[in-house]
Scaffold this active site. Structure first.
Site, PDB file in Angstrom:
ATOM      1  N   LYS A 107       0.803  -1.219   0.000  1.00 31.86           N
ATOM      2  CA  LYS A 107       0.000   0.000   0.000  1.00 31.86           C
ATOM      3  C   LYS A 107       0.839   1.274   0.000  1.00 31.86           C
ATOM      4  O   LYS A 107       0.310   2.357  -0.194  1.00 31.86           O
ATOM      5  CB  LYS A 107      -0.936   0.006   1.206  1.00 31.86           C
ATOM      6  CG  LYS A 107      -1.983  -1.085   1.123  1.00 31.86           C
ATOM      7  CD  LYS A 107      -2.952  -1.009   2.273  1.00 31.86           C
ATOM      8  CE  LYS A 107      -4.096  -1.982   2.097  1.00 31.86           C
ATOM      9  NZ  LYS A 107      -3.695  -3.386   2.420  1.00 31.86           N
TER      10      LYS A 107
HETATM   11  C1  LIG Z   1      -4.480  -4.365   2.011  1.00 32.78           C
HETATM   12  C2  LIG Z   1      -3.803  -5.640   1.905  1.00 32.78           C
HETATM   13  C3  LIG Z   1      -4.314  -6.659   1.095  1.00 32.78           C
HETATM   14  C4  LIG Z   1      -5.631  -6.526   0.373  1.00 32.78           C
HETATM   15  O1  LIG Z   1      -5.606  -5.589  -0.667  1.00 32.78           O
HETATM   16  P1  LIG Z   1      -6.990  -5.070  -1.267  1.00 32.78           P
HETATM   17  O2  LIG Z   1      -6.606  -4.091  -2.315  1.00 32.78           O
HETATM   18  O3  LIG Z   1      -7.746  -4.439  -0.150  1.00 32.78           O
HETATM   19  O4  LIG Z   1      -7.697  -6.255  -1.815  1.00 32.78           O
HETATM   20  C5  LIG Z   1      -3.583  -7.817   0.982  1.00 32.78           C
HETATM   21  N1  LIG Z   1      -2.422  -7.993   1.650  1.00 32.78           N
HETATM   22  C6  LIG Z   1      -1.916  -7.043   2.442  1.00 32.78           C
HETATM   23  C7  LIG Z   1      -0.654  -7.314   3.169  1.00 32.78           C
HETATM   24  C8  LIG Z   1      -2.578  -5.837   2.588  1.00 32.78           C
HETATM   25  O5  LIG Z   1      -2.060  -4.909   3.378  1.00 32.78           O
END
Ligand SMILES: *Cc1c(COP(=O)(O)O)cnc(C)c1O
Length: 436
Positions: A107
């Protein structure tokens, strides 16, 4: 490019307005009016482009002239300031490591890109202060806190569910301070998310405070995740094979960006939505009924989402045609027990250490291959969305090996941690009103 609300009851807006608003006034998610198609020559010669050049080509049609070229290039350069290595796990399965950023979460890219777009938009539109309000199930909060840290004119408020994020994740949320406030909520992630949604439609609040989101409902966070799929394609280990990408899914923002990339012309043969026990989408693909559930707590906590907010965007891409959707997307769901054995199995290949989310991505590829007549014609890539150190207590026990601390978190345990504690929406509202 204009963006319309998927509730079809708000005016169309341009990129910067959509970024600043987050959610449309009718509570719908913004969606681009059309999906741009990329030049075929660009795709077939993608190896000749740097990651920054690729990102510019991919995102520019979504922004149009709202951000000048040189500023957009600078934003991209600052966003993609770390590596995205592709690592071979088995003969036909590799992983794209997306955790090399400052908070060790995939993210980071979306948060850094969004913070810079928002800061630019805020300057251009001459707003006063903007308050970013965000709910996190684990990794969003840290990435957003870091991405917005000390960004002028922006306050960040992060809600996280008590006891449901890891120790390290909590430290990442609570140790920056300055313009970042972390609030612990005695409830689930879905409850945190509901509080955020309530704030966005509260007339008294929106009258007094310029509020926006930083969840993947925000188009700047959501769309910049397309970069991963282009980088994965560029570095694919076996260009003669058809590419299958497995994405560990929670709110389905990341995979939705992947599917948009595909619609723009990126040759990805199939997508796999790999989930933990939160299997709302799998059930939908099987039954045709979308039935949101309460989130179930698992060891892959960043994916503990029972009503994924971006799924409506995926449905929109296929105009709600379930059969078409199923040609592009499969889904698999795994228990914690299966996740743990996957971590063990992956470790048996060259001692590769996966985190619980990536391990679920790996399982999704394996099961998809089993379902196919000729898996040897396929190349699988699963996205590794978090560094295993974030889940050290689980992973180290399973592989019986100590995980080395990456430089990003050295010293974090010595920082001063601050958080507020709240119970319900009214408490949050009073806090926001008093703060502004
Ligand atoms: C946020 C997150 C996800 C999920 O991603 P989305 O875009 O919400 O589907 C998967 N793995 C990790 C480690 C995350 O932080």
């Amino acid at each position: 490019m204009k963006y319309s609300s998927l509730n079809y009851n708000s005016k169309k807006v341009g990129f910067l307005d959509a970024v600043i608003k987050g959610l449309a006034p009718d509570r719908g998610l913004y969606f681009p009016e059309k999906i741009p198609i990329l030049d075929k020559n660009f795709i077939s010669s993608i190896e000749n482009y740097s990651n920054n050049e690729i990102a510019f080509k991919v995102i520019e049609p979504f922004i149009g002239n709202e951000i000048p070229k040189n500023i957009l290039q600078k934003i991209i350069e600052e966003t993609l300031s770390f590596d995205f290595p592709l690592v071979k796990i088995t003969e036909n399965i590799s992983t794209l490591e997306l955790f090399k950023g400052p908070t060790l979460a995939f993210k980071d890219v979306g948060a850094r890109f969004m913070a810079r777009c928002l800061s630019y938009g805020n300057k251009i539109k001459k707003h006063n202060k903007i308050t970013v309000l965000v709910a996190t199930s684990g990794d969003t909060g840290g990435a957003v806190a870091d991405g917005f840290y000390k960004v002028k004119g922006i306050d960040v408020i992060i809600l996280f569910p008590k006891g449901k994020v890891s120790k390290l994740q909590e430290l990442q949320l609570t140790t920056l301070n300055e313009n970042i406030t972390a609030i612990e909520i005695d409830g689930t992630f879905d409850q945190c998310q509901d509080m955020v949604k309530s704030a966005f439609i509260d007339p008294e609040l929106i009258d007094k405070i310029k509020l926006t989101s930083a969840n993947s409902i925000n188009i700047a966070r959501w769309l910049s995740q397309m970069f991963y799929y282009f980088i994965a394609f560029k570095n694919r280990p076996n260009p003669t094979k058809k590419l299958v990408i497995s994405v560990p899914c929670g709110n389905f923002g990341n995979i939705c960006a992947g599917i948009i990339s595909n619609k723009m012309g990126l040759p990805i043969n199939h997508f796999i939505a790999s989930t933990n026990s939160n299997d709302t989408v799998l059930n939908y693909l099987n039954s045709g009924n979308y039935i949101p559930k309460k989130s179930i707590q698992t060891i892959s906590n960043a994916m503990d989402v029972g009503d994924p907010s971006n799924f409506i965007r995926i449905q929109k891409i296929f105009n709600n045609d379930l059969l078409k959707l199923k040609k592009t997307l499969s889904s698999y769901s795994y228990s914690d027990k299966q996740t743990e054995s996957a971590i063990k199995e992956i470790f048996s290949y060259n001692n590769y250490i996966a985190d619980p989310h990536g391990a679920i991505g790996f399982l999704g590829i394996k099961d998809y291959f089993i379902s196919q007549e000729d898996p040897s014609s396929l190349q699988g890539i699963f996205l590794e969305t978090a560094h295993p150190i974030k889940f050290a207590n689980i992973v180290e026990r399973i592989i019986n090996t100590k995980i080395e601390s990456p430089s990003q978190i050295k010293g974090i345990r010595n920082l001063k941690s601050n958080k507020l504690t709240m119970v319900g929406y009214n408490e949050l509202k009073s806090f926001l009103l008093a703060k502004n």
